[in-house]
Design a protein around this motif. Structure first.
Motif, PDB file in Angstrom:
ATOM      1  N   ALA A   1       0.852  -1.133  -0.158  1.00 60.92           N
ATOM      2  CA  ALA A   1      -0.010   0.005   0.161  1.00 60.92           C
ATOM      3  C   ALA A   1       0.755   1.174   0.013  1.00 60.92           C
ATOM      4  N   LEU A   2       1.843   1.177   0.918  1.00 61.29           N
ATOM      5  CA  LEU A   2       2.767   2.581   0.902  1.00 61.29           C
ATOM      6  C   LEU A   2       3.448   2.764  -0.432  1.00 61.29           C
ATOM      7  N   PHE A   3       4.000   1.541  -1.157  1.00 58.86           N
ATOM      8  CA  PHE A   3       4.741   1.911  -2.364  1.00 58.86           C
ATOM      9  C   PHE A   3       3.710   2.338  -3.265  1.00 58.86           C
ATOM     10  N   LEU A   4       2.548   2.002  -3.383  1.00 60.77           N
ATOM     11  CA  LEU A   4       1.365   2.801  -4.221  1.00 60.77           C
ATOM     12  C   LEU A   4       1.156   4.078  -3.965  1.00 60.77           C
ATOM     13  N   TYR A   5       1.614   4.519  -2.738  1.00 57.17           N
ATOM     14  CA  TYR A   5       1.108   5.877  -2.243  1.00 57.17           C
ATOM     15  C   TYR A   5       1.520   6.919  -3.134  1.00 57.17           C
ATOM     16  N   PRO A   6       2.890   6.884  -3.816  1.00 56.80           N
ATOM     17  CA  PRO A   6       3.179   8.012  -4.636  1.00 56.80           C
ATOM     18  C   PRO A   6       2.241   8.032  -5.933  1.00 56.80           C
ATOM     19  N   VAL A   7       1.961   6.729  -6.327  1.00 57.24           N
ATOM     20  CA  VAL A   7       0.898   6.672  -7.564  1.00 57.24           C
ATOM     21  C   VAL A   7      -0.307   7.429  -7.157  1.00 57.24           C
ATOM     22  N   VAL A   8      -0.906   6.870  -6.354  1.00 52.93           N
ATOM     23  CA  VAL A   8      -2.470   7.402  -5.857  1.00 52.93           C
ATOM     24  C   VAL A   8      -2.333   8.961  -5.576  1.00 52.93           C
ATOM     25  N   ASN A   9      -1.255   9.366  -4.820  1.00 51.48           N
ATOM     26  CA  ASN A   9      -0.904  10.839  -4.412  1.00 51.48           C
ATOM     27  C   ASN A   9      -1.014  11.485  -5.817  1.00 51.48           C
ATOM     28  N   ALA A  10      -0.015  11.005  -6.696  1.00 51.21           N
ATOM     29  CA  ALA A  10       0.348  11.798  -7.972  1.00 51.21           C
ATOM     30  C   ALA A  10      -1.104  11.782  -8.781  1.00 51.21           C
ATOM     31  N   TRP A  11      -1.956  10.798  -8.673  1.00 53.82           N
ATOM     32  CA  TRP A  11      -3.138  10.969  -9.472  1.00 53.82           C
ATOM     33  C   TRP A  11      -4.107  11.904  -8.706  1.00 53.82           C
ATOM     34  N   SER A  12      -4.216  12.171  -7.562  1.00 51.16           N
ATOM     35  CA  SER A  12      -4.970  12.902  -6.819  1.00 51.16           C
ATOM     36  C   SER A  12      -4.349  14.355  -7.095  1.00 51.16           C
ATOM     37  N   VAL A  13      -3.072  14.857  -7.040  1.00 43.24           N
ATOM     38  CA  VAL A  13      -2.579  15.917  -7.261  1.00 43.24           C
ATOM     39  C   VAL A  13      -3.090  16.357  -8.694  1.00 43.24           C
TER      40      VAL A  13
END
Length: 372
Positions: free
Chosen positions: A70-82
């Motif tokens: 889940a944490l490794f995916l955090y940059p991906v999900v956060n980038a999508w959100s930003v």
């Protein structure tokens, strides 16, 4: 037991997306996690599949691996959100509506799977006396086009024009000329010598504009880390009507404040780095530290500025960028500060990574507006 240990190790590595790296080599690992999150999620997923057959320690191994995944995916999900709010935030910050027409999305999941672009360039000498060169990426169009001068990082004492070349090639395909400069390095050469090198290069580009296909009325400076300080100072302290904007990737903008709040010595001896660049400790030459601080040169005539910084930066505090943002706002200078919650120093190492995609989008939008 081996798979449990692997789960724990991956979990510890995954923490680098939310906590700052405590040591230099671990910071380099954090850059990899920022730049290639799918590699780490893939490794973790394979490990999770292998845990199905585990008899002993299955529960703790699975729990740690799931959290790591889940944490490794955090940059991906956060980038999508930003990315969802980025176009409107950009238009509002620079008061531009015509930039909406750009055919480029801030973030794409498929883009994460692509490799880095490679474009040809030519190395040219701009200072024969000092044998200083720059790498020139010629634009893909026939008519004269704007030129982006890229200033590399490296604590003012290292690095070179080949640093992170992906963006240079990409911009050339998009119609911009790019000149990536080599400049005099500390401690042998100190400020303002590197700033003068940038000005010298711009004069060279103007003098050779016909051969290089450059529109001499449209230059933009782009710098990373220490190179951002040089680019900002060149644009702010030495106004040039032909410089239309400056792009700051995680640069130290307030050298006076920065000296008072040093970085973790296990990461970098920031005071020593600054002393090598400026000449001595702040107490012995406060005026030179002030003269090296871009924030102190901002006024209402300062060129538009794009600032991109990671909140998880352990080499250059993101407070440098918030301080610059505040001063630019007070002087009503068109600008935008974008802070990436997960990102560390060098988050744009992979042009197709989460941070690389967002920063490339912002760079293109900014160039479109200031070079129109």
């Amino acid at each position: 037991m081996v798979r449990l240990i692997l789960s724990v190790l991956l979990f510890l590595v995954s923490l680098l997306v939310i906590f700052g790296a405590p040591e230099y080599h671990i910071w380099m690992l954090a850059v990899a996690v920022n730049s290639y999150p799918l590699v780490f999620t893939g490794i973790t997923f394979i490990l999770l599949l292998s845990l199905i057959s585990l008899r002993r320690y299955r529960l703790p191994a699975v729990l740690t691996a799931v959290i790591a995944f889940a944490l490794f995916l955090y940059p991906v999900v956060n980038a999508w959100s930003v990315a969802r709010s980025l176009p409107n935030a950009f238009n509002s910050a620079v008061n531009s509506t015509e930039a909406k027409a750009i055919s480029y999305k801030p973030f794409s999941f498929l883009q994460l799977l692509k490799g880095p672009p490679a474009m040809p360039f030519k190395t040219i000498t701009y200072d024969s006396a000092s044998h200083l060169t720059f790498d020139y990426y010629r634009n893909s169009k026939q008519q004269k086009q704007p030129c982006v001068v890229v200033v590399h990082g490296g604590s003012w004492s290292g690095g070179n024009s080949r640093q992170l070349p992906g963006l240079n090639g990409y911009l050339s395909v998009r119609g911009y000329n790019v000149a990536s400069i080599n400049y005099h390095l500390a401690p042998k050469y100190r400020n303002p010598v590197p700033v003068e090198d940038v000005r010298h290069l711009i004069n060279y580009l103007k003098a050779n504009a016909i051969q290089l296909n450059i529109d001499t009325g449209r230059f933009v400076l782009l710098g990373r880390s220490a190179g951002a300080q040089i680019a900002l100072l060149a644009a702010y302290a030495h106004p040039d009507k032909n410089i239309k904007g400056v792009i700051d990737f995680y640069g130290p903008a307030d050298m006076v404040w920065g000296y008072s709040v040093p970085a973790n010595p296990l990461i970098m001896n920031s005071r020593k780095v600054m002393q090598n660049y400026i000449g001595d400790a702040y107490e012995k030459m406060p005026d030179k530290y002030a003269a090296s601080s871009p924030v102190l040169f901002v006024n209402e005539r300062t060129v538009p500025t794009l600032i991109i910084h990671g909140d998880n930066d352990v080499l250059v505090s993101p407070l440098h960028s918030t301080k610059l943002d505040s001063v630019l706002s007070k002087n009503k200078v068109p600008h935008l500060l974008v802070q990436l919650p997960w990102a560390t120093h060098g988050f744009d190492y992979n042009l197709n990574g989460p941070g690389g995609q967002l920063s490339t989008y912002l760079t293109l939008r900014f160039l479109q507006v200031v070079c129109r």
